[in-house]
Structure formats: structure tokens, C-alpha cells
Design a protein around this motif. Structure first.
Motif, PDB file in Angstrom:
ATOM      1  N   PHE A 113      34.700  64.785   6.173  1.00  0.00           N
ATOM      2  CA  PHE A 113      33.713  63.799   5.729  1.00  0.00           C
ATOM      3  C   PHE A 113      33.509  62.773   6.840  1.00  0.00           C
ATOM      4  N   THR A 114      32.316  62.263   6.950  1.00  0.00           N
ATOM      5  CA  THR A 114      32.049  61.137   7.824  1.00  0.00           C
ATOM      6  C   THR A 114      32.244  59.893   6.969  1.00  0.00           C
ATOM      7  N   VAL A 115      33.280  59.135   7.279  1.00  0.00           N
ATOM      8  CA  VAL A 115      33.621  57.957   6.481  1.00  0.00           C
ATOM      9  C   VAL A 115      33.061  56.724   7.179  1.00  0.00           C
ATOM     10  N   VAL A 116      32.266  55.970   6.445  1.00  0.00           N
ATOM     11  CA  VAL A 116      31.664  54.745   6.973  1.00  0.00           C
ATOM     12  C   VAL A 116      32.257  53.585   6.183  1.00  0.00           C
ATOM     13  N   THR A 117      32.924  52.691   6.902  1.00  0.00           N
ATOM     14  CA  THR A 117      33.565  51.544   6.253  1.00  0.00           C
ATOM     15  C   THR A 117      33.096  50.254   6.906  1.00  0.00           C
ATOM     16  N   LYS A 118      33.310  49.199   6.185  1.00  0.00           N
ATOM     17  CA  LYS A 118      33.154  47.855   6.760  1.00  0.00           C
ATOM     18  C   LYS A 118      34.059  46.932   5.971  1.00  0.00           C
ATOM     19  N   PRO A 119      34.481  45.833   6.596  1.00  0.00           N
ATOM     20  CA  PRO A 119      35.386  44.919   5.890  1.00  0.00           C
ATOM     21  C   PRO A 119      34.660  44.193   4.758  1.00  0.00           C
ATOM     22  N   VAL A 120      35.389  43.955   3.668  1.00  0.00           N
ATOM     23  CA  VAL A 120      34.826  43.167   2.579  1.00  0.00           C
ATOM     24  C   VAL A 120      34.711  41.719   3.034  1.00  0.00           C
ATOM     25  N   LYS A 121      33.804  41.008   2.413  1.00  0.00           N
ATOM     26  CA  LYS A 121      33.636  39.584   2.698  1.00  0.00           C
ATOM     27  C   LYS A 121      34.150  38.802   1.509  1.00  0.00           C
ATOM     28  N   ARG A 122      34.897  37.779   1.797  1.00  0.00           N
ATOM     29  CA  ARG A 122      35.419  36.911   0.739  1.00  0.00           C
ATOM     30  C   ARG A 122      34.505  35.687   0.621  1.00  0.00           C
ATOM     31  N   PHE A 123      34.247  35.290  -0.628  1.00  0.00           N
ATOM     32  CA  PHE A 123      33.438  34.111  -0.866  1.00  0.00           C
ATOM     33  C   PHE A 123      33.869  33.462  -2.176  1.00  0.00           C
ATOM     34  N   THR A 124      33.414  32.241  -2.375  1.00  0.00           N
ATOM     35  CA  THR A 124      33.694  31.513  -3.602  1.00  0.00           C
ATOM     36  C   THR A 124      32.393  31.410  -4.384  1.00  0.00           C
ATOM     37  N   ASP A 125      32.427  31.836  -5.648  1.00  0.00           N
ATOM     38  CA  ASP A 125      31.203  31.816  -6.461  1.00  0.00           C
ATOM     39  C   ASP A 125      30.927  30.402  -6.986  1.00  0.00           C
ATOM     40  N   ALA A 126      29.850  30.258  -7.744  1.00  0.00           N
ATOM     41  CA  ALA A 126      29.425  28.954  -8.255  1.00  0.00           C
ATOM     42  C   ALA A 126      30.454  28.315  -9.193  1.00  0.00           C
ATOM     43  N   HIS A 127      31.360  29.122  -9.743  1.00  0.00           N
ATOM     44  CA  HIS A 127      32.391  28.623 -10.650  1.00  0.00           C
ATOM     45  C   HIS A 127      33.709  28.338  -9.937  1.00  0.00           C
TER      46      HIS A 127
END
Length: 193
Positions: free
Chosen positions: A74-88
Motif C-alpha cells: 500500500f502507498t501510505v500517506v500520513t501527516k501529523p495531527v494538529k492540536r488545537f483548543t476549541d471554543a469550550h
């Protein structure tokens, strides 16, 4: 699935979306069987798997699957997740792979007769329409048999064909009563052509 023997086929698997559909159906997928099953429908040119990964963690639950897929063609395509803080004020992570899927599908359009998209994301409707305008058929794999359905109605209607994962899973799922694979078996290379 619409298609002809000898069609040049590629699989585009939205990992998070397929995982969600399979989990909702209580199905464990066998990716070797999956690629073999679709390979019988034509000439399987490429199989892509897209997923976001959490970097910097000692153990990631997705890592063994990503390694196995990469090692088995398989050709695996990844990228790092981004962390964020939501409105709550809650810490959240985001790892959308839609752009990567869209770019790869559009780039491969001249080389394929049929694309299989494993996703229910309605954002892909316009992409499917653009690919069809270039003469390539698109089959979408997801499910309507969960509450709520895992596929957006507009995507299902746009596709040339729709395969409900609930109906097709018997062809490429692991038996529920099967013994768990050992780590050695999980990473055993499949040397078949």
C-alpha cells in the motif's frame, strides 16, 4: 461495482472514515483480502491509505497498521495531527486528509479507468464529479446501514456505483472468532505478485 475486466483500478482509503464505518458495523477488516478482492475486479494499479498520525508518542495504536500496509504494497500517506483548543477550552486534535486524497485522485485520473473511494465524506462529491468528467468511473465504499448512515447522500448519488461496506465486508473482513495474529504474523510480508 461497475467496471470491466482489465480496467486499471486504484483504491483510495480515507483511513479515519473507513475505521469509523467498520467500527459502527462491528467489522474487522483484512486489508490483504480487501486488496485481493478489488484486484480481481481489474488490474489493481495502486492502493492508497491516508491517515493522520500523532507524532512524538512512544506508542501509537495506528502505527502497526500503517507499518503493515506500507510493507505489503500500500502507498501510505500520513501527516501529523494538529492540536488545537476549541471554543469550550477543550483540547482537540485534527487530522483531515481530504486535500491529499483529492490531489492524488486528480493526478492519477489520466492513468486509471476506475477509482474506488473508501469514504462517506460529502466533501468528496465535487471531486468525484470532476473525475467522472475526465472519463473515469468512481465507486464509493461506505455504509448506509448504521444510525446515522456513514455516507453523505450527495456522495452516494454522485458515484457511478456504491458498495455498502455492510454487504461487502464478508469478502474482506477477519472472522470474529479468529485468534489474534501474533506480532510476527502481522508484519509477515506478502510476497505474492
Amino acid at each position: 461495482m461497475t467496471g470491466r475486466t482489465g480496467d486499471r483500478i486504484a483504491l483510495f482509503i480515507d483511513g479515519a472514515n473507513l475505521y469509523s464505518a467498520a467500527r459502527a458495523l462491528n467489522v474487522d477488516l483484512d486489508f490483504r483480502k480487501l486488496s485481493d478482492w478489488f484486484g480481481q475486479k481489474g488490474q489493481l494499479v495502486r492502493a492508497y491509505y491516508y491517515t493522520a498520525v500523532v507524532e512524538g508518542e512512544e506508542f501509537s495504536p495506528i502505527r502497526p497498521l500503517v507499518d503493515w500496509l506500507d510493507y505489503n504494497g500500500f502507498t501510505v500517506v500520513t501527516k501529523p495531527v494538529k492540536r488545537f483548543t476549541d471554543a469550550h477550552g477543550q483540547s482537540r486534535i485534527k487530522g483531515n486528509m481530504d486535500i491529499e486524497i483529492a490531489v492524488d485522485m486528480l493526478e492519477l485520473t489520466p492513468h486509471l479507468d476506475h477509482m474506488i473511494l473508501f469514504s462517506g465524506d460529502g466533501d468528496f462529491r465535487r471531486l468525484v464529479q470532476a473525475i467522472q468528467a475526465r472519463g473515469v468511473r468512481v465507486t464509493v465504499v461506505s455504509t448506509t446501514k448504521t444510525q446515522p448512515p456513514q455516507i453523505a447522500d450527495e456522495l452516494r448519488r454522485q458515484a457511478d456505483a456504491f458498495i455498502d461496506l455492510a454487504d461487502a465486508a464478508a469478502h474482506f473482513s477477519k472472522p470474529k472468532n479468529a485468534a489474534p495474529q501474533t506480532l510476527a504474523r502481522t508484519f509477515e510480508r506478502d510476497d505474492r505478485p
